[in-house]
Design an enzyme around this catalytic site. Sequence first.
Site, PDB file in Angstrom:
ATOM      1  N   TYR A 128       0.973  -0.964  -0.235  1.00 22.23           N
ATOM      2  CA  TYR A 128      -0.084  -0.217  -0.330  1.00 22.23           C
ATOM      3  C   TYR A 128       0.898   0.951  -0.153  1.00 22.23           C
ATOM      4  O   TYR A 128       2.579   1.096  -0.070  1.00 22.23           O
ATOM      5  CB  TYR A 128      -0.639   0.363   0.709  1.00 22.23           C
ATOM      6  CG  TYR A 128      -0.545   0.314   2.498  1.00 22.23           C
ATOM      7  CD1 TYR A 128       1.005   0.122   3.258  1.00 22.23           C
ATOM      8  CD2 TYR A 128      -2.062  -0.596   3.863  1.00 22.23           C
ATOM      9  CE1 TYR A 128       0.547  -0.086   4.301  1.00 22.23           C
ATOM     10  CE2 TYR A 128      -1.596  -0.526   4.821  1.00 22.23           C
ATOM     11  CZ  TYR A 128      -0.019  -0.697   5.042  1.00 22.23           C
ATOM     12  OH  TYR A 128       0.194  -0.833   7.044  1.00 22.23           O
ATOM     13  N   GLU A 129       0.442   2.332  -0.424  1.00 19.79           N
ATOM     14  CA  GLU A 129       0.790   3.549  -0.488  1.00 19.79           C
ATOM     15  C   GLU A 129       2.060   3.774  -1.048  1.00 19.79           C
ATOM     16  O   GLU A 129       2.618   4.399  -1.143  1.00 19.79           O
ATOM     17  CB  GLU A 129       1.569   4.349   0.172  1.00 19.79           C
ATOM     18  CG  GLU A 129       0.640   4.702   1.820  1.00 19.79           C
ATOM     19  CD  GLU A 129      -0.403   5.489   1.685  1.00 19.79           C
ATOM     20  OE1 GLU A 129      -0.180   6.465   0.802  1.00 19.79           O
ATOM     21  OE2 GLU A 129      -1.749   5.142   2.217  1.00 19.79           O
TER      22      GLU A 129
END
Length: 594
Positions: free
Chosen positions: A439-440
Amino acid sequence: MAGYKAPLRDMRFVLYELMSGDELARLPGYEEFTRELIDPVLEEAARLCEEVLHPLNRSGDEEGCTLENGVVRTPKGFPEAYRQFREGGWTSIACDPAYGGQGLPAMVNVLVEEMICSANLSFGMYPGLSHGAYVALHDHGTEALKAAYLPKLVDGTWAGTMCLTEPHCGTDLGLLRTKAVPQGDGSYKLTGTKIFISAGDHDLTENIVHLVLARLPDAPKGVKGISLFLVPKYLPHADGTPGPSNGVSTGAIEHKMGIKASATCVLNFDDATGWLVGEPHKGMRAMFSMMNTERVAVGVQGLGLAEASYQGAVAYARERLQGRALTGPKYPDRPADPIIVHPDVRRMLMLQRSTVESCRALAMWTARHLDLQNRHPDPEVRRESEDFVALMTPIVKALLTDLGYEATNHGMQVLGGHGYIREHGMEQYVRDCRIAQIYEGTNGIQALDLVGRKLGLAGGRPLRRFFHPVAAYIDEKMEDEALAEFVQPLAKAFVRLQQATAEVARAGLSNPEEAGAAASDYLRLFGLTALSYLWARMAEIALAKQDDDPDGFYAAKVATARFHAERVLPQTGALFSAVMAGGKSIMALDEAAF
């Protein structure tokens, strides 16, 4: 389950001895942040993490979050722990005093974040996302929005999220379909579905402030047509108290591999009222304020979980009796020796230890430049630090999570079969850490950001913020016999990095796929070189203090630096070869042959 003890001794070493944390008080606005104030903050954070958050880690993982009749419930103990967290002021430590924050330096905040991630990553997701929302709103919101929402985010009575991903688009946000229709009063009505929203709904706060990417009716296609909107779960009354529901509902919570006590939600926006943050069609600029903050924070997640896993592995290796040392019994009065005597167990523990200590140093080096970027009175110093942070953000995110995941796997392996079951908690660290690589922005995306954007940014100016100090250090210390075993291998790796940088830049100009093929190996090469530079500096400090070393801290630091130089740094040779080989073999196979 293994316990957790905050590594305050090493944190203070990095803060004060390596990164000159005592100089923070010289920066405007940081005058009060001396050791006398910082050390009690770290000690109280350690107590909170050890005694309140860590005991909820395993139970939260096993219970998870639930969705009943549209209401998300966090695991038992989480609401009480959050109330204690909020009342202790921990949601406000890195926030602007103008909105009720404490304004602590980024270097201190990174250490607190590490402790939270080690103790209970799922819990840390809730205030972590809120802080990211705070940053985006603080940097890009109107004065009216900031006045209405920032104090609530800062004091933790309200939480925040970032809503980017949709079922059909993740990295390619230019494909998003959520719509925002302007109303006559300056507000907008948003309609669409977002998925994978961390802390998207929960029972910890009175209200949740969603920052949502959406398209205006006249929006250009692609990422140039994305705007950012603030959409509260409940519309506030005039006095700031939560009012009626705002057309935001939770469609589902994801059933995940890890971070199970963090509510990852599908959110539906049905004519939800929102307000524009920043300029129309410039939403990505505003969202990147939040994403860049979160990317450094995600790197710290990898660091924190590696530290927790290392502690659990060491404790087990000291107690578990199995076999005898290869050179004969070390504990002849026992039926077997503890497994810490075995070279391969020590290899894994040293890989964990060297990873944790150098990644902590890299995170703090980046945080130091964040503080200089935000507070230094000289605009040239601020610009130089901004360049450094831009360059290092993808490296911190990707390297610390990749190495953190490897470290948690080593920790589980040390325990053998006992590591694979829940009782000791080691497998949870592996599961929790795995998402940090995704994620990110996946770590492959971070590598593309490094080679595709950062290398050529401003004519290569950010690169110089790293290359120049490292080159100067090597030139200064190359003839120092005491440091030869650390500086000479660093110099070889640094030459490889320089050559690889030139080749990636050259090949990428003629064929972007060449840069893409090299990106992940290049990022790892860059990161390991940065860690080796920091290890050389840490070894230099420790060597000078070994004569006054009653607890053996500095001797252990030198030994760990030596392990890194001999057993980890040689990886840069293989990475260099892979980068220089080009992308032909990666792209050669016909698509139908896969």
